[in-house]
Design a protein around this motif. Structure first.
Motif, short mmCIF file in Angstrom:
data_model
loop_
_atom_site.label_atom_id
_atom_site.label_comp_id
_atom_site.label_asym_id
_atom_site.label_seq_id
_atom_site.Cartn_x
_atom_site.Cartn_y
_atom_site.Cartn_z
N ILE A 24 0.86 -1.20 0.00
CA ILE A 24 0.00 0.00 0.00
C ILE A 24 0.89 1.23 0.00
N PRO A 25 0.75 2.13 -0.97
CA PRO A 25 1.60 3.33 -1.00
C PRO A 25 1.23 4.30 0.12
N PRO A 26 2.15 5.17 0.54
CA PRO A 26 1.85 6.13 1.60
C PRO A 26 0.85 7.18 1.12
N PRO A 27 0.11 7.78 2.05
CA PRO A 27 -0.90 8.78 1.61
C PRO A 27 -0.24 9.99 0.97
N GLN A 28 -0.89 10.51 -0.05
CA GLN A 28 -0.33 11.65 -0.77
C GLN A 28 -0.43 12.91 0.07
N PRO A 29 0.68 13.70 0.21
CA PRO A 29 0.60 14.92 1.02
C PRO A 29 -0.32 15.95 0.36
N PRO A 30 -0.99 16.75 1.17
CA PRO A 30 -1.93 17.73 0.58
C PRO A 30 -1.18 18.80 -0.21
N SER A 31 -1.78 19.22 -1.28
CA SER A 31 -1.17 20.25 -2.12
C SER A 31 -1.42 21.63 -1.51
N LYS A 32 -0.83 22.66 -2.12
CA LYS A 32 -0.98 24.03 -1.63
C LYS A 32 -2.42 24.50 -1.75
N VAL A 33 -3.08 24.08 -2.83
CA VAL A 33 -4.49 24.47 -3.05
C VAL A 33 -5.38 23.81 -2.01
N ASP A 34 -5.10 22.52 -1.68
CA ASP A 34 -5.90 21.82 -0.68
C ASP A 34 -5.78 22.50 0.68
N ILE A 35 -4.56 22.97 1.03
CA ILE A 35 -4.37 23.65 2.31
C ILE A 35 -5.13 24.97 2.33
N GLN A 36 -5.11 25.71 1.20
CA GLN A 36 -5.85 26.98 1.13
C GLN A 36 -7.35 26.76 1.22
N ALA A 85 -8.79 24.27 2.84
CA ALA A 85 -9.10 23.87 4.21
C ALA A 85 -9.12 25.07 5.15
N THR A 86 -8.23 26.03 4.94
CA THR A 86 -8.17 27.21 5.82
C THR A 86 -9.12 28.31 5.37
N GLY A 87 -9.66 28.21 4.15
CA GLY A 87 -10.56 29.23 3.64
C GLY A 87 -9.85 30.37 2.95
N GLU A 88 -8.55 30.30 2.84
CA GLU A 88 -7.77 31.36 2.20
C GLU A 88 -8.00 31.39 0.70
N TYR A 89 -8.42 30.26 0.16
CA TYR A 89 -8.59 30.16 -1.30
C TYR A 89 -9.67 31.11 -1.79
N PHE A 90 -10.70 31.37 -0.93
CA PHE A 90 -11.85 32.16 -1.36
C PHE A 90 -11.66 33.65 -1.06
N LEU A 91 -10.52 34.03 -0.48
CA LEU A 91 -10.29 35.45 -0.21
C LEU A 91 -9.89 36.19 -1.48
N SER A 92 -10.13 37.51 -1.48
CA SER A 92 -9.75 38.32 -2.65
C SER A 92 -8.23 38.55 -2.67
N ASP A 93 -7.74 39.01 -3.80
CA ASP A 93 -6.28 39.24 -3.94
C ASP A 93 -5.79 40.34 -3.01
N LYS A 94 -6.64 41.34 -2.78
CA LYS A 94 -6.26 42.46 -1.91
C LYS A 94 -6.07 41.99 -0.47
N VAL A 95 -7.01 41.17 0.00
CA VAL A 95 -6.92 40.65 1.37
C VAL A 95 -5.70 39.74 1.51
N LYS A 96 -5.45 38.93 0.47
CA LYS A 96 -4.29 38.03 0.50
C LYS A 96 -2.98 38.81 0.60
N SER A 97 -2.89 39.90 -0.21
CA SER A 97 -1.66 40.70 -0.20
C SER A 97 -1.47 41.39 1.15
N GLU A 98 -2.61 41.88 1.75
CA GLU A 98 -2.52 42.53 3.07
C GLU A 98 -2.07 41.53 4.14
#
Length: 384
Positions: free
Chosen positions: A264-276, A278-291
């Motif tokens: 059985i192969p080891p579980p695949q580590p979460p990608s950067k998009v998956d982490i965003q 999960a934290t809700g950062e993916y849905f923030l606007s570019d301005k909020v992200k830059s701040e």
């Protein structure tokens, strides 16, 4: 072409050049062709046609010494009509010919002089290179070996314990040798300089140790004293040294244990998009992200600034003074009281002992027989 007695034509031997004809002084035994004659200024009364200049840089640690020794160097070069300049801003020394210069080769000697001064040769020793009998050679040894550790170790072989190897080489070759940094500066005759270069290169390249070269030079010096061996080959007398490669045991490499095989192969580590996501950062606007990114960067900078400030201030914190440990007051009073009681007890015992020794037995018995006055008084009172 000449005719023989028999009438045969005899040809003269061909000469290569016009000036290669035999001279009457070629076979003169009184002429020493290796002797260097001292230059006479009358040979070049007109002086130099053009100005020749040489300059070299020197390290910063030589600046103070050169500044102090420069008047001596300047006066020595002035005798030969050479001008010299010490530039402390650029860190360079320059020598050039003047109208008073007569010897055309003295400018090359002056160039060697400033090279030796830049390689830490003392000024009184370096000035000797201006003599016709003295030559110099600066051997670069840093590029002969790659490893710095090996370079330092082999350079130390040249110096020897308490500079004994270096002194022996100077005596046997008749040259002055100075090892400084990545170069070896030597001064002496052409023959001695050739020997020094061979010894230095063999040592740095690990071909032969300088001690073996010293043994060979000592044998050669003894053979030179015997005139019967002047025309013979000396190879049979010279010691021969073979390089021995000692096989040193190699350190054993620890074998890495292979991980157990699992289908059985080891579980695949979460990608950067998956982490965003999960934290809700993916849905923030570019301005909020830059701040948010800017705030994190400011926090990191503030932490780093505080750490650097703490390190700088730590240098100005005075060291703690050593505290002298005194006996505690309570323990001190207890010790004094115990000592006083013991002294009183001993004094009392000593007094009692002395009284017993001084007692007169007759007087003691007489006093014991007589009743005491106190008892008599008491007895009278009771009777009444």
């Amino acid at each position: 072409m000449e005719n023989d007695e028999n009438g045969a034509v005899q040809r003269k031997p061909k000469v290569k050049g016009k000036h290669d004809k035999p001279k009457p002084w070629d076979d003169d035994p009184n002429i020493d062709r290796w002797k260097i004659e001292k230059f006479d200024p009358s040979w070049n009364e007109g002086g130099m046609l053009d100005v020749t200049t040489f300059s070299t840089l020197f390290p910063r640690y030589r600046e103070k010494y050169l500044q102090d020794a420069w008047p001596v160097v300047k006066s020595a070069l002035k005798e030969y009509g050479i001008s010299c300049e010490l530039n402390l801003v650029e860190g360079s020394m320059t020598v050039s010919t003047t109208r008073k210069t007569r010897d055309p080769y003295i400018i090359v000697k002056a160039r060697d002089l400033i090279k030796l001064l830049s390689r830490s040769v003392p000024a009184p020793q370096a000035i000797k290179v201006l003599n016709d009998e003295m030559q110099c050679d600066i051997i670069k040894i840093s590029n002969l070996v790659r490893s710095k550790e090996k370079f330092i170790k082999r350079r130390q072989h040249l110096i020897g314990p308490n500079s004994s190897t270096l002194k022996a080489l100077e005596i046997l070759t008749g040259c002055y040798i100075l090892i400084q940094g990545n170069t070896v500066a030597s001064m002496g005759s052409f023959k001695g300089l050739k020997t020094v270069r061979r010894i230095v290169e063999d040592c740095i390249e690990n071909k032969m140790h300088p001690i073996f070269h010293i043994k060979i030079l000592m044998v050669r010096k003894e053979l030179e004293k015997d005139p019967t061996l002047a025309q013979e080959n000396w190879d049979r007398f010279l010691p021969k040294f073979k390089k021995k490669n000692v096989n040193q045991p190699k350190p054993k490499k620890s074998k890495k244990k292979k991980p157990e095989y699992t289908p059985i192969p080891p579980p695949q580590p979460p990608s950067k998009v998956d982490i965003q996501l999960a934290t809700g950062e993916y849905f923030l606007s570019d301005k909020v992200k830059s701040e948010k990114k800017w705030k994190e960067q400011q926090e990191r900078q503030a932490g780093k600034t505080a750490e650097n400030k703490r390190k700088r201030e730590a240098a100005f914190v005075p060291p703690e003074e050593p505290v002298v440990q005194h006996n505690k007051s309570d323990d001190g009073t207890k010790d004094v009281a115990a000592l006083a009681t013991s002294l009183k007890k001993k004094a009392k015992e000593y007094g009692n002992k002395k009284l017993i020794e001084n007692v007169n037995p007759e007087a003691y018995l007489a006093e014991s027989g007589e009743p005491s006055k106190k008892k008599s008084k008491k007895s009278k009172g009771s009777e009444s």
